[in-house]
Design a protein around this motif. Structure first.
Motif, PDB file in Angstrom:
ATOM      1  N   ALA A 211     -13.179  -8.237  -2.883  1.00  0.00           N
ATOM      2  CA  ALA A 211     -13.503  -6.837  -2.617  1.00  0.00           C
ATOM      3  C   ALA A 211     -13.375  -6.510  -1.133  1.00  0.00           C
ATOM      4  N   VAL A 212     -13.786  -7.438  -0.270  1.00  0.00           N
ATOM      5  CA  VAL A 212     -13.703  -7.200   1.174  1.00  0.00           C
ATOM      6  C   VAL A 212     -12.255  -7.013   1.608  1.00  0.00           C
ATOM      7  N   THR A 213     -11.333  -7.767   1.026  1.00  0.00           N
ATOM      8  CA  THR A 213      -9.933  -7.582   1.419  1.00  0.00           C
ATOM      9  C   THR A 213      -9.483  -6.147   1.142  1.00  0.00           C
ATOM     10  N   ALA A 214      -9.901  -5.599   0.018  1.00  0.00           N
ATOM     11  CA  ALA A 214      -9.529  -4.217  -0.305  1.00  0.00           C
ATOM     12  C   ALA A 214     -10.167  -3.241   0.675  1.00  0.00           C
ATOM     13  N   ARG A 215     -11.418  -3.489   1.042  1.00  0.00           N
ATOM     14  CA  ARG A 215     -12.112  -2.613   1.983  1.00  0.00           C
ATOM     15  C   ARG A 215     -11.479  -2.674   3.374  1.00  0.00           C
TER      16      ARG A 215
ATOM     17  N   ALA B 121      -8.428  -3.388   4.245  1.00  0.00           N
ATOM     18  CA  ALA B 121      -7.167  -2.648   4.235  1.00  0.00           C
ATOM     19  C   ALA B 121      -7.426  -1.150   4.132  1.00  0.00           C
ATOM     20  N   HIS B 122      -8.400  -0.768   3.329  1.00  0.00           N
ATOM     21  CA  HIS B 122      -8.706   0.653   3.108  1.00  0.00           C
ATOM     22  C   HIS B 122      -9.157   1.344   4.387  1.00  0.00           C
ATOM     23  N   ILE B 123     -10.040   0.703   5.156  1.00  0.00           N
ATOM     24  CA  ILE B 123     -10.508   1.362   6.380  1.00  0.00           C
ATOM     25  C   ILE B 123      -9.383   1.453   7.410  1.00  0.00           C
ATOM     26  N   ALA B 124      -8.459   0.492   7.402  1.00  0.00           N
ATOM     27  CA  ALA B 124      -7.320   0.556   8.326  1.00  0.00           C
ATOM     28  C   ALA B 124      -6.448   1.771   8.030  1.00  0.00           C
ATOM     29  N   ARG B 125      -6.468   2.218   6.788  1.00  0.00           N
ATOM     30  CA  ARG B 125      -5.660   3.381   6.385  1.00  0.00           C
ATOM     31  C   ARG B 125      -6.446   4.690   6.474  1.00  0.00           C
TER      32      ARG B 125
ATOM     33  N   PHE C 211     -17.312   2.593   1.672  1.00  0.00           N
ATOM     34  CA  PHE C 211     -18.100   2.768   0.453  1.00  0.00           C
ATOM     35  C   PHE C 211     -17.330   3.511  -0.636  1.00  0.00           C
ATOM     36  N   ASP C 212     -16.055   3.810  -0.355  1.00  0.00           N
ATOM     37  CA  ASP C 212     -15.177   4.304  -1.422  1.00  0.00           C
ATOM     38  C   ASP C 212     -14.907   3.200  -2.445  1.00  0.00           C
ATOM     39  N   LEU C 213     -15.060   1.957  -2.008  1.00  0.00           N
ATOM     40  CA  LEU C 213     -14.711   0.792  -2.827  1.00  0.00           C
ATOM     41  C   LEU C 213     -15.931  -0.092  -3.029  1.00  0.00           C
ATOM     42  N   PRO C 214     -15.975  -0.856  -4.102  1.00  0.00           N
ATOM     43  CA  PRO C 214     -17.133  -1.725  -4.349  1.00  0.00           C
ATOM     44  C   PRO C 214     -17.201  -2.881  -3.345  1.00  0.00           C
ATOM     45  N   THR C 215     -18.399  -3.414  -3.174  1.00  0.00           N
ATOM     46  CA  THR C 215     -18.592  -4.559  -2.297  1.00  0.00           C
ATOM     47  C   THR C 215     -18.393  -5.880  -3.034  1.00  0.00           C
ATOM     48  N   LEU C 216     -18.237  -5.793  -4.355  1.00  0.00           N
ATOM     49  CA  LEU C 216     -18.150  -6.995  -5.178  1.00  0.00           C
ATOM     50  C   LEU C 216     -17.259  -6.738  -6.387  1.00  0.00           C
ATOM     51  N   VAL C 217     -16.318  -7.644  -6.630  1.00  0.00           N
ATOM     52  CA  VAL C 217     -15.550  -7.643  -7.875  1.00  0.00           C
ATOM     53  C   VAL C 217     -16.370  -8.495  -8.844  1.00  0.00           C
ATOM     54  N   GLU C 218     -16.946  -7.869  -9.853  1.00  0.00           N
ATOM     55  CA  GLU C 218     -17.958  -8.542 -10.667  1.00  0.00           C
ATOM     56  C   GLU C 218     -17.404  -9.500 -11.705  1.00  0.00           C
ATOM     57  N   ALA C 219     -16.149  -9.338 -12.095  1.00  0.00           N
ATOM     58  CA  ALA C 219     -15.544 -10.245 -13.070  1.00  0.00           C
ATOM     59  C   ALA C 219     -14.326 -10.901 -12.427  1.00  0.00           C
ATOM     60  N   GLU C 220     -14.071 -12.131 -12.798  1.00  0.00           N
ATOM     61  CA  GLU C 220     -12.906 -12.812 -12.239  1.00  0.00           C
ATOM     62  C   GLU C 220     -11.636 -12.058 -12.628  1.00  0.00           C
TER      63      GLU C 220
ATOM     64  N   ARG D  73      -7.859   2.994  17.606  1.00  0.00           N
ATOM     65  CA  ARG D  73      -8.214   4.095  16.698  1.00  0.00           C
ATOM     66  C   ARG D  73      -9.603   3.861  16.102  1.00  0.00           C
ATOM     67  N   THR D  74     -10.315   4.931  15.818  1.00  0.00           N
ATOM     68  CA  THR D  74     -11.627   4.820  15.178  1.00  0.00           C
ATOM     69  C   THR D  74     -11.447   4.577  13.686  1.00  0.00           C
ATOM     70  N   VAL D  75     -12.171   3.592  13.177  1.00  0.00           N
ATOM     71  CA  VAL D  75     -12.166   3.310  11.739  1.00  0.00           C
ATOM     72  C   VAL D  75     -13.593   3.444  11.221  1.00  0.00           C
ATOM     73  N   HIS D  76     -13.705   3.648   9.914  1.00  0.00           N
ATOM     74  CA  HIS D  76     -15.011   3.805   9.275  1.00  0.00           C
ATOM     75  C   HIS D  76     -15.441   2.453   8.723  1.00  0.00           C
ATOM     76  N   HIS D  77     -16.348   1.790   9.424  1.00  0.00           N
ATOM     77  CA  HIS D  77     -16.871   0.485   9.040  1.00  0.00           C
ATOM     78  C   HIS D  77     -18.251   0.689   8.410  1.00  0.00           C
ATOM     79  N   PRO D  78     -18.723  -0.258   7.569  1.00  0.00           N
ATOM     80  CA  PRO D  78     -20.072  -0.092   7.014  1.00  0.00           C
ATOM     81  C   PRO D  78     -21.162   0.074   8.086  1.00  0.00           C
ATOM     82  N   ALA D  79     -20.936  -0.485   9.281  1.00  0.00           N
ATOM     83  CA  ALA D  79     -21.921  -0.354  10.362  1.00  0.00           C
ATOM     84  C   ALA D  79     -21.805   0.981  11.096  1.00  0.00           C
TER      85      ALA D  79
END
Length: 193
Positions: free
Chosen positions: A47-51, A53-57, A62-71, A99-105
């Motif tokens: 899930a973090v890999t998706a996040r 990449a997402h913030i870089a774009r 928080f548009d994306l989950p923090t956990l992929v719950e199933a393999e 550039r400014t990115v939107h991080h969880p912090a």
């Protein structure tokens, strides 16, 4: 320091080695990241890999989950590898560092976000290595760089930081133990693989 993307990519690659090294049947084992099992942690890393990449774009984490719950159907290792390829592509633009990115912090320069994600990938690589008894796969010299950054940017007083207080360890403890201790994790005795 050198381009923080290099550190982030190395940390992500190290985590990938550990995601792939989890033996069959070890998914339910506990990890030093106490709220998550080995499979939970692998799902979080995917899930973090998706996040990342997402913030870089320009997206919000928080548009994306923090956990992929199933393999994933292709397995955690393949999904993680594909995710890291997406991270490298999304972070290829040098201008992203300023550039400014939107991080969880909060909103941060891309360079700062890359350093934070380097720490996250490296720390979770250690969590997996300890959980499955594969600390031999850790790159202690590289982790020393991550520890140095962590000590500089994560204060011992943790108000507003998502870490427990530092745990005392011997000065000559392995680097991965000292990194985990600085981030508030007391590592258990090694688990045989």
């Amino acid at each position: 320091m050198t381009d923080p993307r290099d550190l982030m990519h190395r940390a992500a690659d190290l985590a990938g080695v550990l995601v792939a090294a989890v033996p069959a049947g070890a998914g339910d084992r506990p990890t030093p990241c106490t709220e998550w099992s080995v499979d939970d942690l692998r799902g979080h890393l995917v899930a973090v890999t998706a996040r990342v990449a997402h913030i870089a774009r320009g997206g919000f984490p928080f548009d994306l989950p923090t956990l992929v719950e199933a393999e994933p159907a292709e397995g955690f290792a393949a999904a993680y590898s594909a995710g890291i390829a997406g991270v490298r592509q999304a972070w290829a633009d040098d201008e992203l560092l300023a550039r400014t990115v939107h991080h969880p912090a909060g909103d941060l320069p891309g360079a700062a976000a890359a350093m934070i994600y380097a720490q996250e990938f490296a720390t979770h690589a250690v969590d997996l290595a300890v959980a499955v008894g594969r600390t031999d796969l850790l790159d202690e010299e590289f982790l020393a760089q991550v520890l140095e950054i962590s000590v500089r940017f994560v204060p011992a007083e943790r108000d507003g930081f998502p870490f427990a207080p530092p745990v005392p360890v011997a000065d000559d403890a392995p680097v991965h133990v000292r990194l985990s201790a600085w981030l508030g994790r007391a590592l258990p005795a090694p688990v045989p693989n």
